[in-house]
Design an enzyme around this catalytic site. Structure first.
Site, PDB file in Angstrom:
ATOM      1  N   LYS A  27      21.183  -3.950  14.891  1.00  0.00           N
ATOM      2  CA  LYS A  27      20.122  -4.532  15.755  1.00  0.00           C
ATOM      3  C   LYS A  27      20.792  -5.456  16.879  1.00  0.00           C
ATOM      4  O   LYS A  27      20.019  -5.605  17.732  1.00  0.00           O
ATOM      5  CB  LYS A  27      19.033  -5.218  14.945  1.00  0.00           C
ATOM      6  CG  LYS A  27      19.577  -6.367  13.982  1.00  0.00           C
ATOM      7  CD  LYS A  27      18.399  -6.729  13.190  1.00  0.00           C
ATOM      8  CE  LYS A  27      18.981  -7.573  12.070  1.00  0.00           C
ATOM      9  NZ  LYS A  27      19.294  -7.052  10.590  1.00  0.00           N
TER      10      LYS A  27
ATOM     11  N   LYS B 188      29.504  -0.586  13.763  1.00  0.00           N
ATOM     12  CA  LYS B 188      28.253   0.165  13.092  1.00  0.00           C
ATOM     13  C   LYS B 188      27.241  -0.007  13.907  1.00  0.00           C
ATOM     14  O   LYS B 188      26.743  -1.083  14.585  1.00  0.00           O
ATOM     15  CB  LYS B 188      28.370  -0.381  11.618  1.00  0.00           C
ATOM     16  CG  LYS B 188      27.960  -2.429  11.662  1.00  0.00           C
ATOM     17  CD  LYS B 188      27.633  -2.339  10.266  1.00  0.00           C
ATOM     18  CE  LYS B 188      26.959  -3.756  10.221  1.00  0.00           C
ATOM     19  NZ  LYS B 188      26.818  -4.486   9.232  1.00  0.00           N
TER      20      LYS B 188
ATOM     21  N   LYS C 133      28.949 -13.316  10.472  1.00  0.00           N
ATOM     22  CA  LYS C 133      27.723 -14.054  11.032  1.00  0.00           C
ATOM     23  C   LYS C 133      28.105 -15.375  11.481  1.00  0.00           C
ATOM     24  O   LYS C 133      27.433 -15.699  12.821  1.00  0.00           O
ATOM     25  CB  LYS C 133      26.779 -13.897   9.927  1.00  0.00           C
ATOM     26  CG  LYS C 133      26.084 -12.431   9.824  1.00  0.00           C
ATOM     27  CD  LYS C 133      24.924 -12.646   8.808  1.00  0.00           C
ATOM     28  CE  LYS C 133      24.294 -11.352   8.428  1.00  0.00           C
ATOM     29  NZ  LYS C 133      23.512 -11.485   7.226  1.00  0.00           N
TER      30      LYS C 133
HETATM   31  P1  AMP Z   1      20.234  -5.248   6.935  1.00  0.00           P
HETATM   32  O1  AMP Z   1      19.830  -4.846   8.320  1.00  0.00           O
HETATM   33  O2  AMP Z   1      21.517  -5.767   7.191  1.00  0.00           O
HETATM   34  O3  AMP Z   1      19.175  -6.167   6.136  1.00  0.00           O
HETATM   35  O4  AMP Z   1      20.715  -3.932   6.199  1.00  0.00           O
HETATM   36  C1  AMP Z   1      19.764  -3.243   5.339  1.00  0.00           C
HETATM   37  C2  AMP Z   1      20.508  -2.083   4.756  1.00  0.00           C
HETATM   38  O5  AMP Z   1      20.939  -1.107   5.463  1.00  0.00           O
HETATM   39  C3  AMP Z   1      21.752  -2.382   3.971  1.00  0.00           C
HETATM   40  O6  AMP Z   1      21.655  -1.897   2.611  1.00  0.00           O
HETATM   41  C4  AMP Z   1      22.812  -2.008   4.598  1.00  0.00           C
HETATM   42  O7  AMP Z   1      23.953  -1.835   3.979  1.00  0.00           O
HETATM   43  C5  AMP Z   1      22.387  -0.823   5.421  1.00  0.00           C
HETATM   44  N1  AMP Z   1      22.740  -0.802   6.594  1.00  0.00           N
HETATM   45  C6  AMP Z   1      22.760  -1.536   7.657  1.00  0.00           C
HETATM   46  N2  AMP Z   1      23.345  -0.934   8.815  1.00  0.00           N
HETATM   47  C7  AMP Z   1      23.728   0.085   8.574  1.00  0.00           C
HETATM   48  C8  AMP Z   1      24.739   1.150   9.266  1.00  0.00           C
HETATM   49  N3  AMP Z   1      24.916   1.081  10.439  1.00  0.00           N
HETATM   50  N4  AMP Z   1      24.864   2.256   8.543  1.00  0.00           N
HETATM   51  C9  AMP Z   1      24.606   2.472   7.063  1.00  0.00           C
HETATM   52  N5  AMP Z   1      24.121   1.430   6.478  1.00  0.00           N
HETATM   53  C10 AMP Z   1      23.634   0.378   6.969  1.00  0.00           C
END
Ligand code: AMP
Ligand code: TRP
Length: 338
Positions: A202, A199, A118
């Protein structure tokens, strides 16, 4: 209640940093949150404090926190079964984070790969972004959490939370439960549809790479149909050679409540067109109701705020007890009632 029938405690959080959650969030983490409400005493948090570790617009953040909560209710969280709240309503989180920050090594925090990724993308990197995982540890440890349902990318942060719990307990005497990550192997990392080596996120450079829970059916169909595959025409699971198709198989198996092996058999001899067409319908069917219900929750803001206030109140009951314990252990005066 005896210890035998006491439910384990679960905690997880998600940042309100976009207008909609995506399929990676849903399959990697959020979907697991729903059944855990029945088997654990679950606390789920919209982590708005974490969201200001990168640039933000106050009004947008405020709105996104509400939309995030509405989506979580829409995908099946039940406020009678779990406690859903917004992090900024529970001041114990940053209070414990201060203490844990004083237990965290500078080098230890500097090794966090999400911080490295990040900060490389930001024009200016803040101390807040650096200490982000310490606040996350505070979120978890405040609730004497045993289970943390998350996606694979959170594994390292969870290790830090565990290390901090053990370190604090060793120095000051037993205070925190040592939490465990709950990661579902098959959906631990959903990949970007346009760049299946990365992965789903957004911040995908391609607008078609990421499917949002609030996408319209037409958008979803377009994104699935334009997903990158390979030059063969065989629906076969092979992450190394066929990362695009393997990712689509994982998504299909998870949402269609089937297995990759069954799908391979079902699509033997058929091309990618049929496969993608069917998958698009499975995705539309699975996430369509979430979009509809999110709109319903957002139509009654007063009720949504009431649910969040109730969640915050329950959260504070648990969090304040743990914080008081930690304050005493480190030699502080008791925290004033807020
Ligand atoms: P975040 O959007 O980073 O706040 O992620 C929220 C939750 O979604 C966390 O538990 C991440 O590990 C999970 N997560 C985010 N992106 C992925 C992805 N591409 N595949 C699986 N889990 C994800
Ligand atoms: N860092 C997590 C993410 O980006 C969000 C988060 C904050 C979290 N606090 C948490 C996840 C506590 C689990 C437990 O996904």
């Amino acid at each position: 209640m005896t210890t035998a029938d006491r439910k384990p405690r679960a905690f997880s959080g998600i940042q309100p940093t976009s207008d909609s959650f995506h399929l990676g969030n849903y399959l990697g983490a959020l979907r697991q949150w729903v059944p855990i409400q029945d088997t654990a005493d679950a606390f789920y948090c919209v982590v708005d404090l974490h969201a200001i570790t990168v640039d933000h617009e106050p009004k947008v953040l405020h709105e996104r926190s509400r939309v995030s909560a509405a989506q979580l209710l829409a995908l099946g969280l039940d406020p009678e079964k779990c406690s859903l709240f917004v992090q900024s309503q529970v001041p114990e989180h940053p209070m414990l984070a201060w203490i844990l920050g004083c237990e965290t090594g500078f080098g230890e925090a500097g090794r966090m790969t999400q911080f490295k990724d990040k900060s490389a993308k930001q024009e200016r990197t803040t101390v807040g972004l650096f200490t982000y995982p310490v606040l996350q540890a505070a979120d978890i440890l405040l609730y004497q959490t045993e289970q943390v349902p998350v996606g694979e990318d959170q594994r390292q942060h969870l290790e830090l939370s565990r290390d901090l719990a053990v370190r604090f307990n060793t120095t000051y005497g037993s205070t925190f439960k040592v939490p465990e990550a709950r990661i579902v192997k098959e959906t631990a990392t959903i990949k970007d549809l346009s760049e299946p080596e990365k992965k789903m996120s957004k911040s995908s450079p391609s607008p078609r790479g990421c499917v949002y829970l609030l996408d319209e059916p037409g958008q979803i169909r377009k994104k699935i149909k334009s997903a990158v595959t390979d030059s063969e025409a065989e629906v076969r699971y092979d992450v190394e050679r066929k990362p695009g198709v393997s990712n689509l198989l994982n998504i299909y198996a998870a949402l269609g409540d089937t297995t990759v092996a069954k799908l391979e058999a079902e699509y033997a001899g058929k091309g990618y067109g049929d496969f993608k067409g069917d998958l698009a319908e499975v995705v539309v069917e699975a996430i369509g109701p979430i979009t509809r219900r999110t709109k319903e929750y957002l139509a009654d803001r007063a009720e949504l705020d009431r649910i969040l206030a109730q969640g915050a109140e329950r959260a504070r009951q648990v969090a304040s007890r743990t914080l008081a314990k930690a304050y005493k252990k480190v030699g502080f005066f008791p925290p004033a009632a807020l």
